[in-house]
Design a protein around this motif. Structure first.
Motif, mmCIF file in Angstrom:
data_model
loop_
_atom_site.group_PDB
_atom_site.id
_atom_site.type_symbol
_atom_site.label_atom_id
_atom_site.label_comp_id
_atom_site.label_asym_id
_atom_site.label_seq_id
_atom_site.Cartn_x
_atom_site.Cartn_y
_atom_site.Cartn_z
ATOM 1 N N LYS A 126 0.857 -1.190 0.000
ATOM 2 C CA LYS A 126 0.000 0.000 0.000
ATOM 3 C C LYS A 126 0.887 1.230 0.000
ATOM 4 N N GLU A 127 0.529 2.221 -0.787
ATOM 5 C CA GLU A 127 1.340 3.433 -0.866
ATOM 6 C C GLU A 127 1.276 4.203 0.453
ATOM 7 N N LEU A 128 2.423 4.689 0.898
ATOM 8 C CA LEU A 128 2.503 5.471 2.129
ATOM 9 C C LEU A 128 2.350 6.952 1.806
ATOM 10 N N THR A 129 1.417 7.609 2.505
ATOM 11 C CA THR A 129 1.215 9.045 2.312
ATOM 12 C C THR A 129 1.152 9.740 3.665
ATOM 13 N N MET A 130 1.458 11.044 3.671
ATOM 14 C CA MET A 130 1.372 11.823 4.901
ATOM 15 C C MET A 130 -0.064 11.906 5.389
ATOM 16 N N GLU A 131 -1.018 11.923 4.479
ATOM 17 C CA GLU A 131 -2.429 11.982 4.866
ATOM 18 C C GLU A 131 -2.813 10.760 5.705
ATOM 19 N N GLU A 132 -2.299 9.593 5.311
ATOM 20 C CA GLU A 132 -2.581 8.371 6.066
ATOM 21 C C GLU A 132 -2.013 8.471 7.476
ATOM 22 N N VAL A 133 -0.792 8.981 7.592
ATOM 23 C CA VAL A 133 -0.140 9.112 8.899
ATOM 24 C C VAL A 133 -0.960 10.027 9.807
ATOM 25 N N VAL A 134 -1.352 11.178 9.298
ATOM 26 C CA VAL A 134 -2.093 12.157 10.096
ATOM 27 C C VAL A 134 -3.451 11.604 10.515
ATOM 28 N N GLN A 135 -4.138 10.918 9.613
ATOM 29 C CA GLN A 135 -5.446 10.358 9.944
ATOM 30 C C GLN A 135 -5.350 9.341 11.072
ATOM 31 N N CYS A 136 -4.343 8.465 11.027
ATOM 32 C CA CYS A 136 -4.198 7.463 12.082
ATOM 33 C C CYS A 136 -3.796 8.133 13.397
ATOM 34 N N ALA A 137 -2.927 9.145 13.338
ATOM 35 C CA ALA A 137 -2.530 9.863 14.546
ATOM 36 C C ALA A 137 -3.740 10.495 15.211
ATOM 37 N N ARG A 138 -4.628 11.047 14.413
ATOM 38 C CA ARG A 138 -5.841 11.661 14.980
ATOM 39 C C ARG A 138 -6.754 10.617 15.603
ATOM 40 N N ARG A 139 -6.817 9.434 14.995
ATOM 41 C CA ARG A 139 -7.642 8.369 15.581
ATOM 42 C C ARG A 139 -7.074 7.930 16.928
ATOM 43 N N ASN A 140 -5.765 7.943 17.075
ATOM 44 C CA ASN A 140 -5.124 7.544 18.325
ATOM 45 C C ASN A 140 -5.136 8.644 19.373
ATOM 46 N N ALA A 141 -5.469 9.878 18.976
ATOM 47 C CA ALA A 141 -5.290 11.035 19.849
ATOM 48 C C ALA A 141 -6.095 10.930 21.134
ATOM 49 N N GLU A 142 -7.354 10.498 21.061
ATOM 50 C CA GLU A 142 -8.191 10.410 22.255
ATOM 51 C C GLU A 142 -7.606 9.420 23.253
ATOM 52 N N THR A 143 -7.182 8.273 22.747
ATOM 53 C CA THR A 143 -6.593 7.250 23.619
ATOM 54 C C THR A 143 -5.336 7.771 24.291
ATOM 55 N N ILE A 144 -4.466 8.401 23.514
ATOM 56 C CA ILE A 144 -3.203 8.892 24.049
ATOM 57 C C ILE A 144 -3.436 10.025 25.045
ATOM 58 N N ALA A 145 -4.387 10.917 24.747
ATOM 59 C CA ALA A 145 -4.694 12.001 25.675
ATOM 60 C C ALA A 145 -5.154 11.450 27.016
ATOM 61 N N GLY A 146 -5.945 10.387 26.988
ATOM 62 C CA GLY A 146 -6.388 9.762 28.231
ATOM 63 C C GLY A 146 -5.234 9.199 29.036
ATOM 64 N N ILE A 147 -4.268 8.598 28.347
ATOM 65 C CA ILE A 147 -3.101 8.045 29.039
ATOM 66 C C ILE A 147 -2.258 9.169 29.625
ATOM 67 N N VAL A 148 -2.075 10.254 28.873
ATOM 68 C CA VAL A 148 -1.301 11.391 29.380
ATOM 69 C C VAL A 148 -1.972 11.990 30.616
ATOM 70 N N LYS A 149 -3.292 12.151 30.562
ATOM 71 C CA LYS A 149 -4.016 12.677 31.727
ATOM 72 C C LYS A 149 -3.802 11.780 32.941
ATOM 73 N N ARG A 150 -3.874 10.476 32.718
ATOM 74 C CA ARG A 150 -3.668 9.547 33.827
ATOM 75 C C ARG A 150 -2.241 9.620 34.348
ATOM 76 N N TYR A 151 -1.274 9.789 33.454
ATOM 77 C CA TYR A 151 0.127 9.953 33.876
ATOM 78 C C TYR A 151 0.246 11.135 34.822
ATOM 79 N N VAL A 152 -0.387 12.248 34.443
ATOM 80 C CA VAL A 152 -0.331 13.463 35.272
ATOM 81 C C VAL A 152 -1.013 13.230 36.620
#
Length: 237
Positions: free
Chosen positions: A206-232
């Motif tokens: 599958k061709e790698l594009t920056m759009e794909e990277v950004v879309q997946c990062a945004r999908r992970n954002a809620e999960t990661i934000a929750g972990i960061v909040k818990r870390y704090v």
């Protein structure tokens, strides 16, 4: 209590409620001027700059200035969130990894140009454990350990380069190793939670594009934000 430094880039933690009423701050250092957001005991540093219209590409990030700014604001403990590509089919996009080592074969940044620069690079095991505990508290599985290979960027890697890297490393990115090295020079503790946002070039058909990277990062954002909040929260006790 010393302040906690948080560094993030593609994953937009600023908008995820991690900071409460932050104050915009510019810090002047011997290596340049740095934009930060300060909220009580937290200092947030967007590694690609504070203005999305003036995005700082990975190879142009001023790591020495960034960490000098954090240190001047009373930070010793630094947690980072890094977007990465997977070098292993067993680490699909959406996976979270807390690396325990890294490779960077090209010349990297340095705060010092004296014998003080002869440090032994490493990631903080204490912070790694805190990352894993915060993820577990959120019922999120984060892979414990892995090798991050930093390339110079800003381009993605060739298929041949990925074939070369894959036997030695698990993740590929353009920022984490440089941050870890500068943090170590300044006697700051640092470790990262890596978001796997794509398969590296050629790993799948599958061709790698920056759009794909950004879309997946945004999908992970809620999960990661929750972990960061818990870390704090865990840090506050």
């Amino acid at each position: 209590m010393e302040r906690l430094g948080i560094i993030s880039g593609t994953i937009p933690l600023r908008e995820k409620g991690v900071l409460v009423d932050p104050e915009e701050t510019w810090v002047d250092t011997d290596h340049g001027r740095v934009y930060c957001l300060v909220a009580g005991e937290i200092v947030f540093l967007p590694r690609h700059g504070g203005d999305p219209r003036d995005y700082v590409l990975p190879h142009l990030i001023n790591h020495p200035a960034n960490f000098l700014a954090l240190k001047s604001l009373g930070v010793r403990e630094v947690i980072a969130v890094n977007s990465t590509g997977s070098l292993k089919r067993a680490l699909p996009p959406g996976t979270l990894v807390v690396p325990d080592d890294f490779i960077m074969l090209h010349p990297g940044p340095a705060v010092f140009h004296t014998p003080a620069a002869h440090i032994t690079p490493q990631l903080s095991e204490e912070i790694r454990r805190k990352w894993l505990a915060a993820a577990a508290d959120c019922n999120i599985t984060a892979v414990d350990g892995g090798v991050y290979w930093q390339t110079a960027g800003p381009r993605f890697e060739t298929k041949a380069e990925i074939r070369f890297m894959s036997p030695a490393a698990d993740l590929v990115g353009m920022t984490m190793a440089a941050e870890a090295i500068v943090a170590r020079e300044l006697a700051m503790d640092y470790a990262s939670l890596c978001s796997v946002d794509n398969y590296a070039h050629g790993l799948v058909d599958k061709e790698l594009t920056m759009e794909e990277v950004v879309q997946c990062a945004r999908r992970n954002a809620e999960t990661i934000a929750g972990i960061v909040k818990r870390y704090v929260e865990r840090r506050k006790g």
